[in-house]
Structure formats: C-alpha cells, structure tokens
Design a protein around this motif. Structure first.
Motif, PDB file in Angstrom:
ATOM      1  N   LEU A  36     -19.556  37.051 -72.682  1.00  0.00           N
ATOM      2  CA  LEU A  36     -19.299  36.065 -71.639  1.00  0.00           C
ATOM      3  C   LEU A  36     -20.471  35.987 -70.668  1.00  0.00           C
ATOM      4  O   LEU A  36     -20.886  34.894 -70.261  1.00  0.00           O
ATOM      5  CB  LEU A  36     -18.012  36.414 -70.892  1.00  0.00           C
ATOM      6  CG  LEU A  36     -17.612  35.466 -69.756  1.00  0.00           C
ATOM      7  CD1 LEU A  36     -17.422  34.044 -70.271  1.00  0.00           C
ATOM      8  CD2 LEU A  36     -16.342  35.966 -69.075  1.00  0.00           C
ATOM      9  N   SER A  37     -21.032  37.136 -70.308  1.00  0.00           N
ATOM     10  CA  SER A  37     -22.187  37.144 -69.413  1.00  0.00           C
ATOM     11  C   SER A  37     -23.366  36.397 -70.018  1.00  0.00           C
ATOM     12  O   SER A  37     -24.069  35.653 -69.318  1.00  0.00           O
ATOM     13  CB  SER A  37     -22.602  38.587 -69.095  1.00  0.00           C
ATOM     14  OG  SER A  37     -21.611  39.270 -68.375  1.00  0.00           O
ATOM     15  N   LYS A  38     -23.599  36.588 -71.302  1.00  0.00           N
ATOM     16  CA  LYS A  38     -24.703  35.900 -71.973  1.00  0.00           C
ATOM     17  C   LYS A  38     -24.544  34.384 -71.873  1.00  0.00           C
ATOM     18  O   LYS A  38     -25.518  33.656 -71.658  1.00  0.00           O
ATOM     19  CB  LYS A  38     -24.778  36.319 -73.445  1.00  0.00           C
ATOM     20  CG  LYS A  38     -25.261  37.737 -73.682  1.00  0.00           C
ATOM     21  CD  LYS A  38     -25.250  38.044 -75.173  1.00  0.00           C
ATOM     22  CE  LYS A  38     -25.718  39.464 -75.457  1.00  0.00           C
ATOM     23  NZ  LYS A  38     -25.658  39.777 -76.899  1.00  0.00           N
ATOM     24  N   GLN A  39     -23.316  33.912 -72.034  1.00  0.00           N
ATOM     25  CA  GLN A  39     -23.065  32.473 -71.960  1.00  0.00           C
ATOM     26  C   GLN A  39     -23.180  31.963 -70.521  1.00  0.00           C
ATOM     27  O   GLN A  39     -23.779  30.914 -70.268  1.00  0.00           O
ATOM     28  CB  GLN A  39     -21.678  32.164 -72.518  1.00  0.00           C
ATOM     29  CG  GLN A  39     -21.532  32.421 -74.009  1.00  0.00           C
ATOM     30  CD  GLN A  39     -22.425  31.488 -74.828  1.00  0.00           C
ATOM     31  OE1 GLN A  39     -23.583  31.806 -75.116  1.00  0.00           O
ATOM     32  NE2 GLN A  39     -21.902  30.333 -75.177  1.00  0.00           N
ATOM     33  N   LEU A  40     -22.625  32.699 -69.576  1.00  0.00           N
ATOM     34  CA  LEU A  40     -22.635  32.252 -68.182  1.00  0.00           C
ATOM     35  C   LEU A  40     -24.043  32.255 -67.589  1.00  0.00           C
ATOM     36  O   LEU A  40     -24.374  31.387 -66.773  1.00  0.00           O
ATOM     37  CB  LEU A  40     -21.710  33.136 -67.346  1.00  0.00           C
ATOM     38  CG  LEU A  40     -20.208  32.949 -67.572  1.00  0.00           C
ATOM     39  CD1 LEU A  40     -19.420  34.037 -66.843  1.00  0.00           C
ATOM     40  CD2 LEU A  40     -19.742  31.573 -67.138  1.00  0.00           C
ATOM     41  N   ARG A  41     -24.875  33.198 -67.985  1.00  0.00           N
ATOM     42  CA  ARG A  41     -26.208  33.258 -67.381  1.00  0.00           C
ATOM     43  C   ARG A  41     -27.103  32.117 -67.854  1.00  0.00           C
ATOM     44  O   ARG A  41     -28.168  31.901 -67.291  1.00  0.00           O
ATOM     45  CB  ARG A  41     -26.863  34.611 -67.660  1.00  0.00           C
ATOM     46  CG  ARG A  41     -27.330  34.832 -69.074  1.00  0.00           C
ATOM     47  CD  ARG A  41     -27.958  36.196 -69.243  1.00  0.00           C
ATOM     48  NE  ARG A  41     -28.391  36.395 -70.617  1.00  0.00           N
ATOM     49  CZ  ARG A  41     -28.944  37.513 -71.080  1.00  0.00           C
ATOM     50  NH1 ARG A  41     -29.127  38.552 -70.265  1.00  0.00           N
ATOM     51  NH2 ARG A  41     -29.310  37.608 -72.349  1.00  0.00           N
ATOM     52  N   GLN A  42     -26.665  31.374 -68.889  1.00  0.00           N
ATOM     53  CA  GLN A  42     -27.382  30.159 -69.265  1.00  0.00           C
ATOM     54  C   GLN A  42     -27.089  29.023 -68.287  1.00  0.00           C
ATOM     55  O   GLN A  42     -27.839  28.045 -68.236  1.00  0.00           O
ATOM     56  CB  GLN A  42     -26.996  29.740 -70.686  1.00  0.00           C
ATOM     57  CG  GLN A  42     -27.409  30.746 -71.751  1.00  0.00           C
ATOM     58  CD  GLN A  42     -27.095  30.252 -73.141  1.00  0.00           C
ATOM     59  OE1 GLN A  42     -27.456  29.132 -73.504  1.00  0.00           O
ATOM     60  NE2 GLN A  42     -26.409  31.060 -73.925  1.00  0.00           N
ATOM     61  N   LEU A  43     -26.011  29.172 -67.534  1.00  0.00           N
ATOM     62  CA  LEU A  43     -25.644  28.158 -66.549  1.00  0.00           C
ATOM     63  C   LEU A  43     -26.249  28.451 -65.182  1.00  0.00           C
ATOM     64  O   LEU A  43     -26.673  27.543 -64.478  1.00  0.00           O
ATOM     65  CB  LEU A  43     -24.120  28.079 -66.429  1.00  0.00           C
ATOM     66  CG  LEU A  43     -23.358  27.850 -67.735  1.00  0.00           C
ATOM     67  CD1 LEU A  43     -21.860  27.931 -67.490  1.00  0.00           C
ATOM     68  CD2 LEU A  43     -23.719  26.509 -68.349  1.00  0.00           C
ATOM     69  N   SER A  44     -26.262  29.711 -64.806  1.00  0.00           N
ATOM     70  CA  SER A  44     -26.913  30.134 -63.560  1.00  0.00           C
ATOM     71  C   SER A  44     -27.064  31.641 -63.601  1.00  0.00           C
ATOM     72  O   SER A  44     -26.372  32.333 -64.362  1.00  0.00           O
ATOM     73  CB  SER A  44     -26.102  29.720 -62.325  1.00  0.00           C
ATOM     74  OG  SER A  44     -25.017  30.609 -62.101  1.00  0.00           O
ATOM     75  N   ALA A  45     -27.954  32.158 -62.771  1.00  0.00           N
ATOM     76  CA  ALA A  45     -28.018  33.606 -62.571  1.00  0.00           C
ATOM     77  C   ALA A  45     -26.744  34.043 -61.863  1.00  0.00           C
ATOM     78  O   ALA A  45     -26.165  33.281 -61.084  1.00  0.00           O
ATOM     79  CB  ALA A  45     -29.248  33.974 -61.753  1.00  0.00           C
ATOM     80  N   PRO A  46     -26.284  35.278 -62.110  1.00  0.00           N
ATOM     81  CA  PRO A  46     -25.078  35.736 -61.421  1.00  0.00           C
ATOM     82  C   PRO A  46     -25.342  36.093 -59.963  1.00  0.00           C
ATOM     83  O   PRO A  46     -26.440  36.508 -59.597  1.00  0.00           O
ATOM     84  CB  PRO A  46     -24.687  36.997 -62.216  1.00  0.00           C
ATOM     85  CG  PRO A  46     -25.988  37.514 -62.748  1.00  0.00           C
ATOM     86  CD  PRO A  46     -26.807  36.285 -63.051  1.00  0.00           C
ATOM     87  N   VAL A  47     -24.316  35.918 -59.128  1.00  0.00           N
ATOM     88  CA  VAL A  47     -24.337  36.475 -57.786  1.00  0.00           C
ATOM     89  C   VAL A  47     -23.966  37.948 -57.911  1.00  0.00           C
ATOM     90  O   VAL A  47     -22.869  38.272 -58.379  1.00  0.00           O
ATOM     91  CB  VAL A  47     -23.327  35.768 -56.862  1.00  0.00           C
ATOM     92  CG1 VAL A  47     -23.339  36.412 -55.486  1.00  0.00           C
ATOM     93  CG2 VAL A  47     -23.629  34.293 -56.770  1.00  0.00           C
ATOM     94  N   CYS A  48     -24.880  38.832 -57.537  1.00  0.00           N
ATOM     95  CA  CYS A  48     -24.627  40.272 -57.641  1.00  0.00           C
ATOM     96  C   CYS A  48     -24.271  40.809 -56.262  1.00  0.00           C
ATOM     97  O   CYS A  48     -25.152  41.198 -55.482  1.00  0.00           O
ATOM     98  CB  CYS A  48     -25.858  40.984 -58.208  1.00  0.00           C
ATOM     99  SG  CYS A  48     -26.262  40.497 -59.908  1.00  0.00           S
ATOM    100  N   LEU A  49     -22.997  40.789 -55.950  1.00  0.00           N
ATOM    101  CA  LEU A  49     -22.545  41.226 -54.639  1.00  0.00           C
ATOM    102  C   LEU A  49     -22.722  42.731 -54.493  1.00  0.00           C
ATOM    103  O   LEU A  49     -22.372  43.500 -55.396  1.00  0.00           O
ATOM    104  CB  LEU A  49     -21.076  40.862 -54.434  1.00  0.00           C
ATOM    105  CG  LEU A  49     -20.754  39.361 -54.398  1.00  0.00           C
ATOM    106  CD1 LEU A  49     -19.246  39.155 -54.299  1.00  0.00           C
ATOM    107  CD2 LEU A  49     -21.462  38.676 -53.235  1.00  0.00           C
ATOM    108  N   ARG A  50     -23.249  43.165 -53.365  1.00  0.00           N
ATOM    109  CA  ARG A  50     -23.462  44.587 -53.144  1.00  0.00           C
ATOM    110  C   ARG A  50     -22.202  45.298 -52.651  1.00  0.00           C
ATOM    111  O   ARG A  50     -22.154  46.533 -52.657  1.00  0.00           O
ATOM    112  CB  ARG A  50     -24.618  44.800 -52.164  1.00  0.00           C
ATOM    113  CG  ARG A  50     -25.954  44.363 -52.758  1.00  0.00           C
ATOM    114  CD  ARG A  50     -27.132  44.870 -51.972  1.00  0.00           C
ATOM    115  NE  ARG A  50     -28.389  44.479 -52.599  1.00  0.00           N
ATOM    116  CZ  ARG A  50     -28.981  45.143 -53.575  1.00  0.00           C
ATOM    117  NH1 ARG A  50     -28.425  46.255 -54.032  1.00  0.00           N
ATOM    118  NH2 ARG A  50     -30.129  44.728 -54.084  1.00  0.00           N
ATOM    119  N   GLN A  51     -21.208  44.551 -52.206  1.00  0.00           N
ATOM    120  CA  GLN A  51     -19.928  45.183 -51.876  1.00  0.00           C
ATOM    121  C   GLN A  51     -19.346  45.760 -53.176  1.00  0.00           C
ATOM    122  O   GLN A  51     -19.459  45.152 -54.239  1.00  0.00           O
ATOM    123  CB  GLN A  51     -18.971  44.178 -51.264  1.00  0.00           C
ATOM    124  CG  GLN A  51     -19.379  43.709 -49.881  1.00  0.00           C
ATOM    125  CD  GLN A  51     -20.371  42.565 -49.902  1.00  0.00           C
ATOM    126  OE1 GLN A  51     -20.864  42.179 -50.963  1.00  0.00           O
ATOM    127  NE2 GLN A  51     -20.650  41.989 -48.743  1.00  0.00           N
TER     128      GLN A  51
END
Length: 243
Positions: free
Chosen positions: A186-201
């Motif tokens: 799922l991550s591989k597919q989603l990162r083609q749409l945008s970079a992920p928001v990597c929340l530090r919380q």
C-alpha cells in the motif's frame, strides 16, 4: 497503476480537506487486551470517529466482547490484515481513513493531527512515528530504526498507524488483498501519489512479540522476511514463516 494526473487530482481534491475520520481496526484473537481496546475505541467514537472493526476469524471471545460493548464487528471470510482492511475500507463513510492495529495506542491529539496533515493539500497520506512498549532492552533502538527507515524510503508499517484520504486509497487501487506485507504494498502505491506526512508524534505499539521471542531473533526474522519478500517470495509463504 496511478499516473501523474492521478497525483494532481488526489492532492488538490477539495474532498481531502473534509473533516471526519473512519478508523478501520483489524482484530484477531485479542481477548487478552480486549478491555483496553474497547476503552480506546469508545473514546475515539466519542470524538465522532467512525469505528469499523473487522475480525479475521478469531477463535477466542474477541468478537463477543466487542459486540457486548456495543460495536458492530464484520467477519472477514479470509484471515490476513490486507483482506480485513480492504473489507473495512469499502464500508467507510468519511473522507479520511486511518488503519489502526488493535495493539497500537494513538496520541491524545491524533485525530486533529491527521485532519491537519491531510488538510494542507500537499500530501494525501501519512503515518506517525512509533515507540514500542515493553521491558526488553533495545526496543527504543528498534523504534528509532523503523522511523528512520520509513522517512528514508517512504514505506510505512502498519504499526505506525497509516492514514490517507479516501480519494488516495481509490487512486492507489485499494488495500492489497493479501495475508501479510499489505502495508508495504500500500505504501508503494500511495507514495506514487505524494510523499507521506511523517508525523513525529508517536503511537505506542505492543512489544509482546519482542518480549516473547527476544530482541535479536525478532529483528533477524523481520529483516529476513522483508528481504525475501523484496526478492519475490509470495505473501502466503512469508505469512507461514512469520506465524
């Protein structure tokens, strides 16, 4: 496969900014921690989150406890988080989705953090940093490496509480229906749409497997299975070894 045009559509879509969150929770034989889980889910429901619980063929009293607490539990005909998340996501009614493992605890302001992260329009998915609960020495190191690797690769694990817009999940082709490694796919597919928001919380996930099997044997197992999956081993084969 999503195209560049799909990315522009998803990231700029006004629906990405809509308030409301559907939380899909896959469960399997969670009777040991069911009281804590019920308490957390009730609190999230009081915050107006939609709770969708999908059971993966539990053989204990998990579903009975959840239903007794007033939750509707979907029965998935196939065991495996990918199948459970795929089923639950099709029934979600809100524009933002969160995939939450039964043994993962969200920070107190998680819902507002997710809404803010997706409301900017610059990203259509993301995840939290993770910490691992337990007394085994080295769990902080493991969590640090998980978070670092995720930022480096754009691949999130299910323990990091992956969230996304409904439009992004649709553009990505939905949740991969497989017994394991669905979070990687799922991550591989989603990162083609945008970079992920990597929340530090941080979310807090259970270290029960690390407690039971030991730190280094578990690290070796996880890396070996990821390597084998990357080399082309099937999800079914990986799941048998993981179990």
């Amino acid at each position: 496969m999503p195209t560049g045009n799909s990315r522009d559509q998803v990231v700029s879509n006004e629906n990405c900014r809509a308030a409301g969150l559907s939380i899909i929770v896959p469960v399997l034989n969670e009777a040991e921690l069911i009281d804590e889980l019920i308490g957390r889910l009730k609190h999230l429901r009081e915050l107006d989150a939609e709770i969708i619980i999908v059971d993966g063929q539990s053989t204990d009293a998990t579903t009975e406890h959840l239903e007794g607490a007033g939750f509707t539990v979907l029965r998935c005909p196939q065991r495996g988080r990918g199948y459970q998340l795929a089923l639950g996501s099709t029934l979600a009614t809100h524009d933002n989705l969160l995939f939450l493992h039964a043994d993962t605890v969200l920070p107190s302001n998680a819902l507002s953090l997710i809404e803010q992260a997706l409301a900017t329009g610059s990203a259509c998915w993301g995840r939290f940093d993770v910490q691992i609960a337990g007394t085994v020495r080295g769990l902080n190191m493991v969590a640090f490496m998980m978070n670092w690797r995720s930022r480096l690769t754009g691949i999130a694990t299910g323990d990091q509480a992956i969230f996304m817009t409904r439009a992004a999940l649709t553009a990505a082709g939905g949740v991969p229906e497989q017994v394991i490694m669905e979070d990687v796919e799922l991550s591989k597919q989603l990162r083609q749409l945008s970079a992920p928001v990597c929340l530090r919380q941080r979310v807090t996930t259970s270290g029960r497997r690390w407690q039971r099997d030991g730190l280094w044997p578990t690290i070796w197992l996880m890396w070996r299975l990821r390597w084998r999956y990357w080399r082309g081993a099937s999800a079914e084969t990986i799941a048998q070894e993981y179990a």
